[in-house]
Write an enzyme that holds these catalytic residues in place. Structure first.
Site, PDB file in Angstrom:
ATOM      1  N   ASP A   1       0.948  -1.085   0.109  1.00 42.79           N
ATOM      2  CA  ASP A   1       0.370   0.005   0.164  1.00 42.79           C
ATOM      3  C   ASP A   1       0.658   1.618   0.207  1.00 42.79           C
ATOM      4  OD1 ASP A   1       0.848  -0.454   2.485  1.00 42.79           O
ATOM      5  OD2 ASP A   1      -0.975  -0.943   3.511  1.00 42.79           O
TER       6      ASP A   1
HETATM    7  C1  LIG Z   1      10.124  12.958  17.144  1.00 43.46           C
HETATM    8  C2  LIG Z   1       8.728  12.686  16.788  1.00 43.46           C
HETATM    9  C3  LIG Z   1       8.951  13.598  15.215  1.00 43.46           C
HETATM   10  C4  LIG Z   1       7.835  13.055  14.425  1.00 43.46           C
HETATM   11  C5  LIG Z   1       6.895  11.592  14.910  1.00 43.46           C
HETATM   12  C6  LIG Z   1       5.904  11.445  13.571  1.00 43.46           C
HETATM   13  C7  LIG Z   1       5.419   9.590  13.879  1.00 43.46           C
HETATM   14  C8  LIG Z   1       4.667   9.434  13.298  1.00 43.46           C
HETATM   15  C9  LIG Z   1       4.787   8.858  11.906  1.00 43.46           C
HETATM   16  C10 LIG Z   1       5.049   7.968  11.057  1.00 43.46           C
HETATM   17  C11 LIG Z   1       2.918   7.442  11.689  1.00 43.46           C
HETATM   18  C12 LIG Z   1       2.380   7.186  10.632  1.00 43.46           C
HETATM   19  C13 LIG Z   1       1.521   6.036  10.779  1.00 43.46           C
HETATM   20  C14 LIG Z   1       0.451   6.104   9.789  1.00 43.46           C
HETATM   21  C15 LIG Z   1      -0.593   4.602   9.555  1.00 43.46           C
HETATM   22  C16 LIG Z   1       0.062   3.751   9.338  1.00 43.46           C
HETATM   23  C17 LIG Z   1      -0.716   2.391   9.894  1.00 43.46           C
HETATM   24  C18 LIG Z   1       0.646   1.351   9.087  1.00 43.46           C
HETATM   25  O1  LIG Z   1       1.281   1.104   9.499  1.00 43.46           O
HETATM   26  N1  LIG Z   1       0.197   1.027   8.058  1.00 43.46           N
HETATM   27  C19 LIG Z   1       0.961  -0.277   7.407  1.00 43.46           C
HETATM   28  C20 LIG Z   1       0.205  -1.089   6.707  1.00 43.46           C
HETATM   29  O2  LIG Z   1      -1.434  -0.858   5.950  1.00 43.46           O
HETATM   30  C21 LIG Z   1       1.271   1.228   5.818  1.00 43.46           C
HETATM   31  O3  LIG Z   1       1.830  -0.279   5.322  1.00 43.46           O
HETATM   32  C22 LIG Z   1       2.082   1.436   6.188  1.00 43.46           C
HETATM   33  C23 LIG Z   1       2.005   3.124   5.516  1.00 43.46           C
HETATM   34  C24 LIG Z   1       2.879   4.268   5.953  1.00 43.46           C
HETATM   35  C25 LIG Z   1       3.847   4.202   6.806  1.00 43.46           C
HETATM   36  C26 LIG Z   1       3.812   6.206   6.764  1.00 43.46           C
HETATM   37  C27 LIG Z   1       5.840   5.727   7.198  1.00 43.46           C
HETATM   38  C28 LIG Z   1       6.207   7.561   6.778  1.00 43.46           C
HETATM   39  C29 LIG Z   1       5.932   8.365   7.809  1.00 43.46           C
HETATM   40  C30 LIG Z   1       6.929   9.444   8.296  1.00 43.46           C
HETATM   41  C31 LIG Z   1       6.807   9.697   9.079  1.00 43.46           C
HETATM   42  C32 LIG Z   1       7.705  11.422   8.962  1.00 43.46           C
HETATM   43  C33 LIG Z   1       6.650  12.764   9.898  1.00 43.46           C
HETATM   44  C34 LIG Z   1       7.616  13.816   9.786  1.00 43.46           C
HETATM   45  C35 LIG Z   1       6.831  14.502  10.315  1.00 43.46           C
HETATM   46  C36 LIG Z   1       6.850  16.001   9.629  1.00 43.46           C
HETATM   47  O1  LIG Z   2      -2.597 -14.445   2.545  1.00 45.82           O
HETATM   48  C1  LIG Z   2      -3.480 -13.415   2.149  1.00 45.82           C
HETATM   49  C2  LIG Z   2      -3.419 -12.703   3.434  1.00 45.82           C
HETATM   50  C3  LIG Z   2      -4.463 -11.231   3.618  1.00 45.82           C
HETATM   51  N1  LIG Z   2      -5.056 -11.260   2.143  1.00 45.82           N
HETATM   52  C4  LIG Z   2      -6.226  -9.952   2.407  1.00 45.82           C
HETATM   53  O2  LIG Z   2      -5.236  -8.910   2.138  1.00 45.82           O
HETATM   54  C5  LIG Z   2      -6.463  -7.711   2.740  1.00 45.82           C
HETATM   55  C6  LIG Z   2      -5.696  -7.657   4.184  1.00 45.82           C
HETATM   56  O3  LIG Z   2      -4.918  -8.307   5.192  1.00 45.82           O
HETATM   57  P1  LIG Z   2      -5.308  -8.214   6.892  1.00 45.82           P
HETATM   58  O4  LIG Z   2      -6.624  -7.859   7.210  1.00 45.82           O
HETATM   59  O5  LIG Z   2      -4.972  -9.917   7.863  1.00 45.82           O
HETATM   60  O6  LIG Z   2      -4.887  -7.672   7.405  1.00 45.82           O
HETATM   61  P2  LIG Z   2      -4.248  -6.149   7.968  1.00 45.82           P
HETATM   62  O7  LIG Z   2      -5.506  -5.134   7.390  1.00 45.82           O
HETATM   63  O8  LIG Z   2      -3.536  -5.524   8.350  1.00 45.82           O
HETATM   64  O9  LIG Z   2      -3.994  -5.257   6.440  1.00 45.82           O
HETATM   65  C7  LIG Z   2      -3.539  -4.702   6.084  1.00 45.82           C
HETATM   66  O10 LIG Z   2      -1.850  -4.411   6.072  1.00 45.82           O
HETATM   67  C8  LIG Z   2      -0.922  -4.771   4.921  1.00 45.82           C
HETATM   68  C9  LIG Z   2      -1.105  -4.257   3.495  1.00 45.82           C
HETATM   69  O11 LIG Z   2      -0.274  -5.309   2.807  1.00 45.82           O
HETATM   70  C10 LIG Z   2      -3.007  -3.539   3.521  1.00 45.82           C
HETATM   71  O12 LIG Z   2      -3.006  -3.603   2.267  1.00 45.82           O
HETATM   72  C11 LIG Z   2      -2.951  -3.650   4.853  1.00 45.82           C
HETATM   73  O13 LIG Z   2      -4.793  -3.349   4.545  1.00 45.82           O
HETATM   74  C12 LIG Z   2      -7.494  -8.901   3.060  1.00 45.82           C
HETATM   75  O14 LIG Z   2      -8.830  -8.882   1.857  1.00 45.82           O
HETATM   76  C13 LIG Z   2      -7.456 -10.957   3.487  1.00 45.82           C
HETATM   77  O15 LIG Z   2      -8.133 -11.660   2.275  1.00 45.82           O
HETATM   78  C14 LIG Z   2      -5.397 -12.339   1.563  1.00 45.82           C
HETATM   79  O16 LIG Z   2      -5.840 -11.926   0.341  1.00 45.82           O
HETATM   80  N2  LIG Z   2      -4.331 -13.557   0.903  1.00 45.82           N
END
Ligand SMILES: CCCCCCCC/C=C\CCCCCCCC(=O)N[C@@H](CO)[C@H](O)/C=C/CCCCCCCCCCCCC
Ligand SMILES: O=c1ccn([C@@H]2O[C@H](COP(=O)(O)OP(=O)(O)O[C@H]3OC[C@@H](O)[C@H](O)[C@H]3O)[C@@H](O)[C@H]2O)c(=O)[nH]1
Length: 404
Positions: A240
């Site tokens: 994503d």
């Molecule tokens: C001294 C502290 C300073 C700033 C602290 C910033 C803390 C927060 C940073 C990041 C948290 C992001 C949370 C968003 C939701 C993520 C949910 C998630 O993990 N989803 C994953 C699975 O679906 C997905 O693959 C991840 C997506 C987002 C990753 C974001 C990482 C980059 C963040 C960069 C932060 C820069 C901060 C700059 C501040 C000006």
């Molecule tokens: O083996 C798998 C695992 C998961 N999936 C699908 O992937 C989607 C997300 O799975 P889950 O609900 O387990 O996981 P999450 O909600 O944590 O996913 C999240 O984190 C990882 C990212 O890659 C996803 O895009 C995000 O939605 C579901 O629709 C599930 O059916 C598969 O098709 N195969």
């Protein structure tokens, strides 16, 4: 000679921590303003003459108590042209029966099942979706996880947000109001997605920083094809984030839509929820190593302790009093963000909110530490090892591993 040097070091550290403490309040302020402006906007009364068709990919794995109800919401969308592509990897998956009964119930809806997926890399969600991705009828497609519940206007709202310069639209993750309350874990999940997660997501989106979670996102297929198509992202687990980055790198905007994504999984437990957060933390730490340091420091309690210590050093005030005022203000602003995300009455009491909020804040640092110490990720039945930069290897049972 030593004493002044130590004094300067302590004063320098105190100024730094106080600066960080001040900066972190901007997350709340920006999130509140941006959330109020961006979320729950009314659908315009006058719609464009023609709306583009959308292919909706639903990767399914197994059945839970809410699957039927969740999937049914896709059959009654208020949108003229769309197709539903249910992707099911395993032919014995009981999810097939659920989808078949819905297809029978709604014969006029363009929907079909694609079985078997296609192994193009490590990410099992992408492998599963490939069979649907390859046969999409429309140039706009949506990836929508199995646990998402749609409101009738969600798809329309997302398409209307897809202006000419926007390549991808995603929904900010939240949870729906559970009718069959799964106990404390569902409150905890809602409080997490409605407070700290919403604050970070809204803040980073307001600044245009990529933080896309792909549980519900719509994008232009032709642009993704320029980036190598869906298969190009199968080497990552956090497909994503990298998909959104590919759009940004090509000059397209990536934005959130008005309605939050309503997660409605039929199973839930506190440990299951925490494991999911640990898994996500590991993904973030692998692809953005600076987060390993930034995230713990941005935590309410850690930041409060740092702020209290620095205020005591710099202004000679009571650190304890400072800490409790910090905690109360942080809580109230979190509550405000929650109300913006919820946009309606709460389905649990304020007392339950306070308990869940406190539990989340106390356990947060342990979740982050757990994510720091290991690069092995368990996702559903499979285990993976994350490499620097977010590339992943699948781990086989036993000592041997293969790398694709
Ligand atoms: C001294 C502290 C300073 C700033 C602290 C910033 C803390 C927060 C940073 C990041 C948290 C992001 C949370 C968003 C939701 C993520 C949910 C998630 O993990 N989803 C994953 C699975 O679906 C997905 O693959 C991840 C997506 C987002 C990753 C974001 C990482 C980059 C963040 C960069 C932060 C820069 C901060 C700059 C501040 C000006
Ligand atoms: O083996 C798998 C695992 C998961 N999936 C699908 O992937 C989607 C997300 O799975 P889950 O609900 O387990 O996981 P999450 O909600 O944590 O996913 C999240 O984190 C990882 C990212 O890659 C996803 O895009 C995000 O939605 C579901 O629709 C599930 O059916 C598969 O098709 N195969």
């Amino acid at each position: 000679m030593m004493a002044p040097a130590i004094d300067y070091t302590i004063a320098g550290l105190a100024i730094f921590f106080f600066g960080v403490w001040c900066f972190l309040w901007s997350f709340h302020i920006v999130a509140i303003i941006y959330g109020k402006y961006k979320l729950y906007r009314k659908i315009p009364a006058v719609l464009p003459d023609s709306l583009p068709g959308v292919s909706i990919l639903k990767p399914l794995t197994g059945v839970d108590a809410h699957l039927y109800d969740n999937l049914e919401t896709y059959f009654v969308l208020n949108y003229p042209t769309y197709e539903l592509l249910f992707c099911i990897q395993d032919e014995s998956d009981p999810a097939q029966m659920v989808v078949r009964s819905l297809i029978e119930k709604y014969p006029k809806v363009d929907a079909r099942i694609l079985q078997g997926g296609k192994k193009v890399g490590i990410n099992p969600k992408i492998n599963n979706m490939m069979s649907g991705y390859e046969v999409c009828k429309y140039d706009l497609f949506m990836i929508s996880d199995c646990n998402i519940k749609m409101k009738p206007d969600t798809l329309l709202d997302m398409v209307l947000h897809l202006k000419d310069d926007v390549g991808e639209i995603h929904q900010i993750p939240f949870t729906c109001d559970r009718e069959d309350r799964l106990g404390f874990s569902s409150i905890l999940e809602k409080v997490y997605f409605g407070t700290v997660h919403a604050k970070q997501y809204l803040f980073l989106n307001a600044l245009g920083v990529n933080c896309t979670t792909g549980m519900s996102s719509m994008m232009r297929k032709n642009v993704l094809e320029e980036a190598g198509g869906l298969k190009a992202f199968a080497k990552y687990l956090a497909e994503d984030y990298f998909i959104a980055q590919a759009f940004l790198d090509r000059g397209w905007k990536v934005q959130i839509s008005s309605f939050p994504a309503l997660q409605n999984a039929g199973t839930g437990s506190v440990s299951g929820f925490q494991n999911r957060l640990v898994r996500w933390g590991k993904l973030r730490f692998a692809m953005c190593p600076a987060n390993r340091i930034m995230e713990p420091f941005s935590d309410c309690l850690v930041n409060g302790i740092n702020g209290a210590w620095s205020a005591a050093v710099l202004f000679n005030i009571s650190g304890l009093a400072f800490f409790f005022v910090h905690l109360l203000t942080w809580f109230l602003l979190d509550y405000l963000i929650f109300l913006i995300m919820q946009n309606g009455p709460m389905t649990f009491s304020k007392f339950e909110f306070v308990v869940a909020w406190m539990f989340r804040e106390i356990t947060s640092i342990f979740i982050l530490l757990k994510a720091e110490v290991s690069t092995v990720v368990q996702w559903r039945a499979k285990k993976f090892r994350l490499r620097y930069g977010g590339v992943v290897e699948e781990m086989r049972e036993g000592p041997k591993q293969f790398v694709l």
